[in-house]
Write an enzyme that holds these catalytic residues in place. Structure first.
Site, PDB file in Angstrom:
ATOM      1  N   LYS A 192      54.703  38.265  41.909  1.00  0.00           N
ATOM      2  CA  LYS A 192      56.023  37.893  42.430  1.00  0.00           C
ATOM      3  C   LYS A 192      56.559  36.682  41.675  1.00  0.00           C
ATOM      4  O   LYS A 192      55.904  35.640  41.612  1.00  0.00           O
ATOM      5  CB  LYS A 192      55.963  37.551  43.925  1.00  0.00           C
ATOM      6  N   GLU A 402      55.443  13.486  43.907  1.00  0.00           N
ATOM      7  CA  GLU A 402      55.849  14.239  42.720  1.00  0.00           C
ATOM      8  C   GLU A 402      57.367  14.430  42.742  1.00  0.00           C
ATOM      9  O   GLU A 402      57.914  14.977  43.699  1.00  0.00           O
ATOM     10  CB  GLU A 402      55.147  15.600  42.739  1.00  0.00           C
TER      11      GLU A 402
HETATM   12  P1  ADP Z   1      58.862  24.886  44.525  1.00  0.00           P
HETATM   13  O1  ADP Z   1      58.832  24.034  45.756  1.00  0.00           O
HETATM   14  O2  ADP Z   1      58.663  24.135  43.280  1.00  0.00           O
HETATM   15  O3  ADP Z   1      59.984  25.862  44.454  1.00  0.00           O
HETATM   16  P2  ADP Z   1      56.975  26.692  45.676  1.00  0.00           P
HETATM   17  O4  ADP Z   1      55.536  26.370  45.766  1.00  0.00           O
HETATM   18  O5  ADP Z   1      57.751  26.716  46.935  1.00  0.00           O
HETATM   19  O6  ADP Z   1      57.541  25.727  44.595  1.00  0.00           O
HETATM   20  O7  ADP Z   1      57.184  28.112  44.962  1.00  0.00           O
HETATM   21  C1  ADP Z   1      56.310  28.654  44.008  1.00  0.00           C
HETATM   22  C2  ADP Z   1      56.181  30.131  44.266  1.00  0.00           C
HETATM   23  O8  ADP Z   1      55.649  30.310  45.569  1.00  0.00           O
HETATM   24  C3  ADP Z   1      57.497  30.909  44.262  1.00  0.00           C
HETATM   25  O9  ADP Z   1      57.270  32.192  43.692  1.00  0.00           O
HETATM   26  C4  ADP Z   1      57.827  31.020  45.726  1.00  0.00           C
HETATM   27  O10 ADP Z   1      58.631  32.138  46.037  1.00  0.00           O
HETATM   28  C5  ADP Z   1      56.462  31.177  46.333  1.00  0.00           C
HETATM   29  N1  ADP Z   1      56.396  30.783  47.758  1.00  0.00           N
HETATM   30  C6  ADP Z   1      57.105  29.830  48.398  1.00  0.00           C
HETATM   31  N2  ADP Z   1      56.768  29.762  49.693  1.00  0.00           N
HETATM   32  C7  ADP Z   1      55.817  30.707  49.907  1.00  0.00           C
HETATM   33  C8  ADP Z   1      55.056  31.129  51.038  1.00  0.00           C
HETATM   34  N3  ADP Z   1      55.206  30.569  52.231  1.00  0.00           N
HETATM   35  N4  ADP Z   1      54.165  32.126  50.853  1.00  0.00           N
HETATM   36  C9  ADP Z   1      53.966  32.684  49.649  1.00  0.00           C
HETATM   37  N5  ADP Z   1      54.654  32.339  48.554  1.00  0.00           N
HETATM   38  C10 ADP Z   1      55.567  31.360  48.659  1.00  0.00           C
END
Ligand code: ADP
Length: 502
Positions: A192, A402
């Site tokens: 994804k 960060e």
């Molecule tokens: P950022 O805060 O830098 O956008 P994230 O860690 O939220 O980083 O996002 C990194 C990846 O994790 C993206 O592909 C996002 O869609 C996915 N993501 C965000 N929240 C969730 C969640 N609760 N469960 C699984 N994947 C997630």
């Protein structure tokens, strides 16, 4: 043309056909709910395209496709060299489509085109080739020394159906880091992409199919983290989850992955220190300090965002660093050749960096460069002026959290012991850099720093052949290098009874 593809013309004039579907079983399909996400050009805030977004039902279909492919003899029993050949073919197709992929990456993410073309695509091609070469070189062991009645050996098996969740800062490179080792070792994948940068990953789907991977071996989804990402992390038929992103999301994923005790690899956040000792080569320290924090708009998990400078050269370093940043950090249109820094990826990230600027000011750190949005790019877009705070104290938010932007916190120290203690005074442990000409001190300090990676006299010059990953709250497991293969194989032990007495 169906609505699963759209003809686009990028700002650099390149025309191409953008897939919009979910890539499942080597075909692009619409999401069951019809939901979409829209990608925004961070340089001018215009819409680029909308693509289908997966919900839990689509995730079920993709996982079922990956499971079927995993069991299918056409993949399961494929000769390891042939598997490697498929990856080599994929690498050469990526090379053929290099300009288009680099264009999409820049348009969607905002990073300079010259960087996408040389660094990102170079890394993607290099990683896929590197793991293509490994495909037929991963083997088990015969374990002698048990007893004459026993033959014991291990085989390295793929883990199974792997969910891979990637971030927006290096979309294609992060895809390659995860696809390379997973495919070389015979797993199947549901990946994804991040909702902020959904486009390049779909274009890669075309090339996966053309390379000849059997249907279902690689499935590529877009969709929201909380929906599609969470559905993958919780799925009972997924064997492994590999994630790169924020520490907070990494913790959520760990909890969800517990449902069926998935194998996990996590690469999360950092607040990496860069320590400059009095006896360093100052020009080198300045040059690498700049790259270490300002590269990729500061959106790098290993960015050396805390610079600790020994007091004897503190003033000299700050002056030289300021001057270097003002000369080299050219902000502007990422498609212009001399641009070093494009826009932040989204409005949310742009606002986040601005809020840290306010925090730095209100907590009393001294702002010596930047500290505001950069306006001189047609009045639109998420540009930030490269920002330098000095005299930053250890308890300030900008020293501890960060920021993920072109934003650096500089502070001074007196002794080696103090430098080590303060470098380690963080919940993170991803990268670290140090500058000294004293070879003994360099290695001594490198050993004592709590980080997955330490650069001596450079910063962030990672290498696909060298393990990458963190300690503490920066992650679990390693990617890249031979270590990256460990994350995608299980060792099975086989015991053969050679006797008849027992
Ligand atoms: P950022 O805060 O830098 O956008 P994230 O860690 O939220 O980083 O996002 C990194 C990846 O994790 C993206 O592909 C996002 O869609 C996915 N993501 C965000 N929240 C969730 C969640 N609760 N469960 C699984 N994947 C997630």
């Amino acid at each position: 043309m169906s609505d699963l593809f759209v003809e686009l013309t990028a700002p650099n004039g390149r025309k191409y056909k953008q897939p919009r579907g979910l890539f499942i079983n080597n075909e692009f399909v619409a999401s069951k709910s019809g939901e979409t996400i829209t990608s925004i050009n961070p340089s001018d805030e215009s819409e680029i395209a909308s693509v289908y977004a997966a919900g839990p039902e689509d995730v079920d279909v993709a996982v079922a496709a990956a499971r079927k492919a995993f069991k299918d003899p056409s993949w399961r029993d494929m000769d390891a060299t042939t598997r490697g050949d498929l990856l080599f073919k994929l690498a050469s197709l990526i090379e053929e489509h290099r300009e288009t992929l680099a264009t999409i990456e820049t348009w969607d993410n905002g990073k300079p085109y010259s960087v996408s073309l040389s660094d990102d695509l170079g890394e993607v091609i290099g990683t896929i080739k590197y793991y293509a070469g490994w495909a037929d070189k991963v083997h088990g062991q015969v374990i002698g020394g048990t007893s004459v009645m026993k033959l014991a050996y291990t085989i390295r098996e793929p883990v199974g159906v792997c969910a891979q969740i990637i971030p927006w800062n290096f979309p294609l490179a992060m895809a390659a880091w995860k696809l390379g080792p997973a495919l070389a070792t015979g797993n199947t994948v549901v990946m994804k992409a991040a909702e902020q940068t959904p486009l390049s990953i779909l274009y890669l789907g075309n090339l996966i199919k053309e390379a000849g991977f059997p249907p279902g071996v690689v499935n590529l989804l877009n969709g929201e983290g909380r929906k599609a990402g969470a559905a993958l992390a919780q799925h009972l038929d997924v064997d492994k989850i590999a994630f790169t992103g924020s520490t907070a999301t990494g913790k959520e994923i760990m909890k969800m992955a517990a449902v069926n005790m998935k194998n996990i690899t996590l690469e999360t956040g950092g607040k990496s220190p860069l320590v400059v000792f009095d006896d360093c080569d100052l020009d080198q320290a300045v040059k690498w300090s700049h790259i270490g924090i300002m590269y990729n708009q500061g959106q790098v998990c290993t960015a050396t965002s805390r610079i600790l400078v020994q007091e004897g050269i503190y003033d000299k370093f700050v002056e030289a660093f300021k001057e270097h940043v003002s000369k080299t950090s050219v902000v502007g249109d990422p498609f212009k050749e001399d641009t070093f820094q494009g826009p932040q990826v989204t409005k949310a990230q742009f606002e986040r960096v601005l809020s840290y600027i306010e925090s730095g000011k209100s907590e009393g750190a001294k702002l010596v460069a930047g500290g505001e949005a950069y306006k001189d790019v047609g009045g639109k877009g998420f540009f930030i002026s490269p920002t330098i705070f000095i005299d930053v104290k250890d308890n300030m938010k900008i020293y501890r959290e960060e920021v993920f932007g072109p934003f650096v916190a500089i502070s001074s120290f007196k002794t080696e012991d103090e430098a080590i203690e303060r470098a380690n005074d963080t919940t993170y442990g991803l990268g670290a850099a140090l500058f000294t000409q004293d070879i003994t001190k360099a290695h001594r300090v490198a050993r004592l720093i709590e980080a997955g990676m330490v650069w001596i006299n450079s910063s962030n010059d990672s290498d696909i052949r060298v393990p990458f990953g963190g300690v503490k709250q920066s992650g679990i497991g390693r990617e890249l290098g031979e270590a990256g293969l460990e994350a995608y194989t299980n060792k099975k032990s086989i015991h053969v009874n050679l006797g008849t007495k027992l």
